[in-house]
Design an enzyme around this catalytic site. Structure first.
Site, mmCIF file in Angstrom:
data_model
loop_
_atom_site.group_PDB
_atom_site.id
_atom_site.type_symbol
_atom_site.label_atom_id
_atom_site.label_comp_id
_atom_site.label_asym_id
_atom_site.label_seq_id
_atom_site.Cartn_x
_atom_site.Cartn_y
_atom_site.Cartn_z
ATOM 1 N N ASP A 99 23.792 -57.224 -33.610
ATOM 2 C CA ASP A 99 24.787 -56.251 -34.093
ATOM 3 C C ASP A 99 24.973 -56.495 -35.402
ATOM 4 O O ASP A 99 25.743 -57.872 -35.813
ATOM 5 C CB ASP A 99 26.019 -56.614 -33.093
ATOM 6 C CG ASP A 99 27.019 -55.497 -33.014
ATOM 7 O OD1 ASP A 99 27.070 -54.710 -33.991
ATOM 8 O OD2 ASP A 99 27.703 -55.248 -31.981
ATOM 9 N N ASP A 199 26.920 -51.337 -36.867
ATOM 10 C CA ASP A 199 28.326 -51.105 -36.462
ATOM 11 C C ASP A 199 29.202 -50.233 -37.617
ATOM 12 O O ASP A 199 28.801 -50.408 -38.776
ATOM 13 C CB ASP A 199 29.219 -52.618 -36.884
ATOM 14 C CG ASP A 199 30.818 -52.528 -36.159
ATOM 15 O OD1 ASP A 199 30.820 -52.214 -34.885
ATOM 16 O OD2 ASP A 199 31.805 -52.756 -36.943
ATOM 17 N N GLU A 249 26.023 -46.998 -34.885
ATOM 18 C CA GLU A 249 27.506 -46.470 -34.305
ATOM 19 C C GLU A 249 28.060 -45.498 -35.272
ATOM 20 O O GLU A 249 28.609 -46.077 -36.429
ATOM 21 C CB GLU A 249 28.406 -47.809 -34.277
ATOM 22 C CG GLU A 249 29.769 -47.151 -33.396
ATOM 23 C CD GLU A 249 30.830 -48.303 -33.589
ATOM 24 O OE1 GLU A 249 31.727 -48.328 -32.620
ATOM 25 O OE2 GLU A 249 30.744 -49.026 -34.329
ATOM 26 N N HIS A 323 32.123 -52.080 -25.247
ATOM 27 C CA HIS A 323 33.148 -53.074 -25.147
ATOM 28 C C HIS A 323 34.389 -52.290 -26.067
ATOM 29 O O HIS A 323 35.395 -52.980 -26.050
ATOM 30 C CB HIS A 323 32.830 -54.308 -26.219
ATOM 31 C CG HIS A 323 32.394 -53.923 -27.440
ATOM 32 N ND1 HIS A 323 31.457 -53.282 -27.809
ATOM 33 C CD2 HIS A 323 33.028 -54.291 -28.655
ATOM 34 C CE1 HIS A 323 31.114 -53.020 -28.986
ATOM 35 N NE2 HIS A 323 32.186 -53.448 -29.684
ATOM 36 N N ASP A 324 34.424 -51.326 -26.588
ATOM 37 C CA ASP A 324 35.492 -50.492 -27.115
ATOM 38 C C ASP A 324 36.236 -49.403 -26.004
ATOM 39 O O ASP A 324 37.040 -48.763 -26.472
ATOM 40 C CB ASP A 324 35.259 -49.725 -28.341
ATOM 41 C CG ASP A 324 34.789 -50.833 -29.174
ATOM 42 O OD1 ASP A 324 35.259 -52.137 -29.259
ATOM 43 O OD2 ASP A 324 33.846 -50.226 -30.312
HETATM 44 C C1 GLC Z 1 33.133 -51.036 -33.904
HETATM 45 C C2 GLC Z 1 32.985 -52.129 -32.997
HETATM 46 C C3 GLC Z 1 34.399 -52.579 -32.667
HETATM 47 C C4 GLC Z 1 34.952 -52.986 -33.756
HETATM 48 C C5 GLC Z 1 34.882 -52.335 -35.067
HETATM 49 C C6 GLC Z 1 35.010 -52.895 -36.405
HETATM 50 O O1 GLC Z 1 33.623 -50.013 -33.768
HETATM 51 O O2 GLC Z 1 32.345 -51.860 -31.725
HETATM 52 O O3 GLC Z 1 34.552 -53.446 -31.630
HETATM 53 O O4 GLC Z 1 36.390 -53.469 -33.665
HETATM 54 O O5 GLC Z 1 33.685 -51.546 -35.172
HETATM 55 O O6 GLC Z 1 34.157 -53.870 -36.918
#
Ligand code: GLC
Ligand code: CA
Length: 558
Positions: A99, A199, A249, A323-324
């Site tokens: 990641d 990310d 993402e 995880h979010d």
């Molecule tokens: C992404 C991650 C999340 C994190 C955010 C900032 O959305 O999945 O868990 O808090 O980025 O890095």
């Protein structure tokens, strides 16, 4: 050469390290914990493990605040542990995906520390703006609540943080920053990593001029920003990323941009996560306001994204959980009577689409939200911030807790329920976050023994994707478009064809049957032991309607 086919039949399993498996009794999941469970992951049949960040970090955002991209945080293990995991995974035909949190670093990162010490070179690594304490450069809001700018009095400058105040946004417009990040990729490639997740990577390109947002929180100025495609192309070309599986993402993105991010011809990324389908229960688009899920909207979004990507040669990452996100069975399924059926239906509904499916740890056994009823059980920075914001907005603590119980990211972060023993077999110590109390009923050990468990169903879906090219590569077309209750689609590849019905509701509902389908064989259902029964019935039905049971999935194969 990257072709779409080298990941279309793969399934990716996401490991949220902190909550996966603790090997040393400190209550925190770790790298050796993954190695211990590789046989389990191989039995499930997954190809890649996306592991959330294990780099040195103050852990303000559970590792998404990286202080050193090349070192492993001792709470998770050592480089030797990681090398052992890579080797052992490869022996089982499994590759790791790391990641990469490249939109921002922790303010503890030495780059930021040097910037704070006055080094201009490193101030240029971030987004610093001159100013006075009373006047932030813009009115933008952080995604975790509160202003997106923080003032540093001794520098008389503000810095931008789209996330927590300890996560400072990097300045990608600076070529030195881009070179530093390429070095990070090269470093991990050398270790034998098979892929990368990026990310919030569509937020990396900020505007030339920073202006106030009078209609929103600022996101329209930096989402899918002006140079993002260029930057991704450069990163991929200069580090050979097109030979790897990569997923970006994408926060609040658009279909057009995701087509560009993921089309093989563009050489940016293999595929994209987008989140539109997970906002269908946000009232007026607001995460912290509850609403019943809008199923028509859900169906519409799947159709738009699936067919849109197909027409233009893009590729979706398919998922419900990470995880979010809260647990999907608690959100769109049923925690009670139809727990098993609804968890299986939700699995089938995305695994049989066009794209690459992701399974988030615990999803394969139908883990639920934990329903924490004490604010002290929450750990997540976003949840704790918003709890206070909700109180400030005048909500009672009870109302605020109800919202957290539905929306908090901690819903998806409770430890994996391995067995019915103490702490669900996750740790011999005190878990860093409480377990869901249903682990005696819902756990891996129990489900691996049962032939019709949710686990067995996920395993079957993974296998089917490998056995049936129509799932991995077929075209998709949606059906039952006016029917709010059913997500239905057809997959076609040459002579192969699948008809997929998913009843999204807890009531029976009817779908249209074409005559020819009555001779198709039943490939999959989510109701126990009734496969052949349904097949018989289908053959004899004279009507053109068929009744699906609550949360039923029915898959017909030509
Ligand atoms: C992404 C991650 C999340 C994190 C955010 C900032 O959305 O999945 O868990 O808090 O980025 O890095
Ligand atoms: Ca540990």
């Amino acid at each position: 050469m990257k072709t779409m086919n080298n990941f279309s039949d793969k399934v990716i399993y996401q490991i949220y390290l902190k909550s996966f498996k603790d090997s040393n009794g400190d209550g925190i999941g770790d790298i050796r914990g993954i190695t211990e469970q590789l046989d389990y992951l191989q039995a499930l049949g997954v190809d890649y493990l996306w592991i959330t960040p294990f780099f040195v970090s103050p852990q303000n955002d559970n590792g998404y605040d990286v202080a050193d991209y090349r070192s492993i945080d001792p709470i998770f293990g050592t480089m030797t542990d990681l090398e052992e995991l890579i080797d052992e995974a490869k022996k089982r035909g499994i590759e790791l995906m790391l990641d990469m949190v490249f939109n921002h670093t922790s303010t503890s990162h030495q780059w930021f520390q040097k910037a704070l010490a006055g080094d201009e070179k490193y101030q240029n690594y971030y987004i610093f703006k001159d100013g006075t304490p009373d006047q932030p450069p813009t009115n933008w809001e952080s995604k975790f609540g509160g202003p997106a700018w923080e003032y540093v009095p001794h520098l008389k400058k503000w810095y931008l943080h789209l996330f927590d105040v300890s996560q400072a946004d990097l300045n990608w417009e600076n070529p030195q920053v881009r070179e530093e990040l390429k070095e990070v990729i090269r470093f991990w490639k050398e270790k034998g990593i098979g892929g990368f997740r990026f990310d919030v990577v569509n937020l990396i390109s900020k505007p030339e001029h920073f202006e106030n947002d009078h209609i929103g929180d600022g996101r329209r100025f930096y989402t899918d920003g002006r140079h993002v495609h260029e930057f991704l192309k450069e990163l991929t070309a200069d580090t050979g990323l097109d030979q790897y599986v990569t997923v970006g993402e994408m926060s609040s993105t658009s279909l057009d941009n995701c087509i560009r991010y993921s089309s093989p011809a563009e050489k940016e990324l293999s595929m994209c996560f987008n989140f539109h389908h997970l906002k269908i229960d946000y009232k007026d688009g607001k995460k912290w306001e509850l609403m019943e899920p809008d199923l028509m909207r859900l169906k519409g979004l799947f159709e738009t994204w699936e067919t849109g990507m197909q027409e233009a040669g893009g590729w979706n990452a398919l998922f419900w959980c990470n995880h979010d996100q809260p647990r999907i069975v608690s959100r769109l399924g049923d925690e009670g009577r139809y727990w098993k059926e609804s968890a299986k239906m939700l699995a089938a509904s995305v695994h049989l689409m066009r794209g690459t499916p992701y399974i988030y740890q615990g999803e394969e056994i139908g883990m639920t939200n934990p329903h924490f009823d004490d604010i002290h059980q929450y750990r997540d920075v976003e949840s704790l911030n918003y709890y206070n914001i909700l109180l400030e907005q005048g909500k009672t603590s009870r109302e605020a807790m109800e919202i957290l119980q539905a929306r908090s990211r901690d819903n998806g972060r409770t430890p994996v329920q391995w067995n019915a023993g103490e702490n669900a077999g996750f740790t011999e110590g005190i878990p860093w976050i409480s377990l869901a109390s249903n682990y005696r009923e819902i756990n891996v050990a129990a489900q691996m023994k049962e032939s019709d468990s949710i686990w067995a169903f996920y395993r079957k879906l993974i296998r089917l994707r490998k056995e049936k090219p129509v799932i991995a590569e077929g075209q998709i077309a949606f059906m039952e478009k006016e029917n709010e209750n059913v997500l239905a689609y057809r997959r076609i590849l040459g002579e192969e064809e699948l008809i997929v019905f998913n009843n999204l509701t807890g009531q029976t509902t009817e779908v249209c049957l074409e005559d020819s389908w009555k001779n198709y064989r039943i490939l999959l259902t989510n109701y126990e032991g009734e496969e052949s029964g349904t097949e018989q019935n289908l053959k004899n039905v004279s009507d053109d309607r068929w009744t699906l049971r609550p949360f039923e999935t029915l898959v017909l194969e030509k």
